[in-house]
Design an enzyme around this catalytic site. Structure first.
Site, mmCIF file in Angstrom:
data_model
loop_
_atom_site.group_PDB
_atom_site.id
_atom_site.type_symbol
_atom_site.label_atom_id
_atom_site.label_comp_id
_atom_site.label_asym_id
_atom_site.label_seq_id
_atom_site.Cartn_x
_atom_site.Cartn_y
_atom_site.Cartn_z
ATOM 1 N N ASP A 1 0.812 -1.082 -0.066
ATOM 2 C CA ASP A 1 0.002 0.118 0.160
ATOM 3 C C ASP A 1 0.793 1.136 0.032
ATOM 4 O O ASP A 1 0.683 2.082 0.844
ATOM 5 C CB ASP A 1 -0.982 -0.132 1.066
ATOM 6 C CG ASP A 1 -1.772 -1.303 1.384
ATOM 7 O OD1 ASP A 1 -2.262 -2.082 0.292
ATOM 8 O OD2 ASP A 1 -1.906 -1.577 2.383
ATOM 9 N N GLU B 1 -10.709 0.602 -4.586
ATOM 10 C CA GLU B 1 -10.478 0.984 -3.258
ATOM 11 C C GLU B 1 -8.854 1.354 -3.515
ATOM 12 O O GLU B 1 -8.403 1.567 -4.471
ATOM 13 C CB GLU B 1 -10.452 -0.188 -2.268
ATOM 14 C CG GLU B 1 -9.587 -1.309 -2.837
ATOM 15 C CD GLU B 1 -9.809 -2.684 -1.570
ATOM 16 O OE1 GLU B 1 -10.922 -3.171 -1.343
ATOM 17 O OE2 GLU B 1 -8.947 -3.037 -1.350
#
Length: 524
Positions: free
Chosen positions: A47, A203
């Protein structure tokens, strides 16, 4: 400075040792000829969110329940990275972070977003099951403080517009509706919430602005792919095109501007047992769209390319450690919040002392010290003094993740000690342990333990030595794996542990830890 460290420094100076003369690194992205190869981080740094502040680049990454947490790395050229800091010293807000009332593997701190505005660093992050926090600091190494919002924004994308208004973009892949939360000037309160776009499965949002356009990057986890959307307004209408995916370079990330006006992309790619690696790529613009790679091979992250910025030396996150410093190196993280009364760097200077914590297995053992394994092939060696091990203690070296392979010294009665190799697999029903080798008698105090990891074959193996020359394999090969459902949601980590099912026990003194390239021809 300790005598050992002084001696090592003197030897280095006497022999003219430089960084180039050090043993080969596990992975070197910088090729030394003005080019780099991907991944730039061959380890589990999931991430990523990267910003530029002047001539410095900062990357924040997910750390789950590990402590300290929310790691930020620093680079001058996007290729050579060092760990700058951890934002969170200890995880708070949940007893499970202390391995009480169960553990918090696969939870903790996910997908932070980092920005710099008006002289302050801001970081938005949402601990799993908790409300979103906005951390802030005047310096990248802190101190960091936070204020909690009134809601939970999944994978928050912090964006500060040209007029100074701050927003959080949030969406979750089970839906895909992108919502923008407007924040007040202090970035501490949500003043409005408005749905801006629907992108099925989206997302991991990131938002930037360039040439009068807003660009929204989203991961589509179900496809391991990325999309990029653009609009003249944050509120739409948005148009979307597919971008890269894991077969062409990665599926979650965005782009960052360079001081010379060029752009580079950063992206994570699922890579099996090692976890999620980080790639970077040149970006070119065509018809007001950002494209990864080069015009002759668009939307493909190159395996090798010219460095974004020339002239900066090789750097990497630290790994090996002789435990001579007053504090643990930034590469180390505990599996959950540690019990600080059960470990020490000062009780025996030059050694890390791990006191046995009470637990029935490594999955529930507090004070398991970890660092990221590195690909593609790595060897970790721990030198230890086992004289402090007492009956019932289980102390050693291994891996932590979907599979936990432990080569441990087990304390017996009247000072007897033996080696045991066991493999614990994480399943939906809980950890399941298989004892591969129950007992190998060990004499003496000094012992070397080793774990080899080959991420090309997803296999590992443990071994021990009494002199660091003659090694004996123990337990055969074992699997390496990544599993977000039942593992730690991280790539395999290297683990130093010491626990005892009983409330009393001894300790393990760790003299050194060395991470190196697995020698050619060695097959775990």
């Amino acid at each position: 400075m300790t005598p050992r460290l002084t001696l090592r420094l003197a030897l280095a100076l006497a022999t003219g040792m430089t960084a180039a003369a050090l043993p080969a690194q596990v992975w070197r992205a910088d090729q030394g000829d003005g080019t780099y190869r991907n991944p730039v981080l061959f380890a589990d740094y999931p991430d990523p969110d990267i910003i530029r502040v002047g001539d410095d680049y900062y990357c924040v990454t997910t750390t789950f329940a590990n402590a300290p947490g929310v790691t930020i790395l620093h680079s001058k050229d996007l290729v050579n990275w060092r760990i700058a800091t951890h934002v969170v010293d200890r995880l708070d807000g949940d007893l499970r972070y202390d391995l009480k009332q169960g553990g918090s593997y696969r939870h903790g701190f996910y997908a932070a977003s980092l920005r710099f505005h008006n002289g302050l660093f801001y970081l938005a992050v949402t601990p799993v099951g908790h409300k979103t926090r906005i951390y802030r600091a005047a310096r990248i190494d802190g101190p960091w403080t936070y204020r909690e919002l009134d809601r939970e924004a999944f994978d928050p994308a912090l964006f500060i517009d040209a007029d100074g208004t701050a927003y959080l973009g949030t969406s979750i892949g089970t839906d895909g509706t992108v919502t923008l939360l407007t924040l007040d000037k202090d970035l501490s309160t949500v003043t409005a919430a408005r749905k801006t776009y629907y992108n099925k499965g989206a997302e991991g949002s990131k938002i930037i602005r360039h040439n009068g356009w807003y660009y929204l990057f989203n991961a589509i986890p179900s496809k391991l792919a990325m999309t990029v959307s653009r609009s003249r307004s944050l509120w739409g209408p948005w148009e979307t095109k597919p971008s890269i995916d894991d077969s062409s370079g990665g599926h979650q990330g965005a782009i960052v501007d360079m001081a010379d006006g060029n752009w580079y992309g950063f992206v994570m790619v699922d890579a099996g047992a090692i976890g999620r690696m980080t790639n970077i790529s040149p970006i070119f613009w065509k018809d007001e769209w950002p494209w990864w790679g080069t015009p002759d091979n668009p939307d493909h992250v190159p395996a090798r390319s010219r460095k974004p910025i020339a002239g900066h030396p090789f750097a990497e996150p630290p790994s090996s450690d002789d435990f001579s410093a007053a504090r643990l190196g930034l590469q180390w993280q505990w599996n959950h919040n540690p019990d600080d009364s059960r470990w020490s760097l000062g009780q025996r200077p030059g050694f890390l002392r791990l006191h046995a914590t009470q637990a029935d297995g490594i999955w529930t053992a507090r004070n398991t010290l970890t660092q990221k394994a590195q690909g593609p092939r790595a060897r970790a060696v721990m030198k230890a003094d086992i004289g402090g091990i007492r009956p019932g203690d289980i102390c050693g070296l291994g891996t932590l993740g979907k599979y936990n392979a432990q080569l441990s010294v087990v304390g017996g009665v009247r000072g007897a000690r033996a080696l045991r190799m066991q493999l614990t697999g994480s399943t939906t029903a809980g950890p399941e342990t298989q004892v591969r080798v129950p007992s190998i008698p060990i004499r003496g105090r000094t012992l070397w333990l080793r774990v080899d990891m080959d991420f090309n074959t997803s296999q590992g193996r443990t071994a021990y030595s009494l002199d660091n020359r003659r090694w004996t394999d123990v337990g055969g090969s074992f699997p390496l794996a990544f599993d977000w459902r039942t593992g730690t949601f991280q790539g395999q980590q290297i683990a130093l542990s010491c626990y005892n099912p009983a409330p009393t026990g001894g300790y393990l003194d760790i003299d050194s830890f060395t991470l190196m390239t697995l020698p050619a021809g060695v097959q775990p």
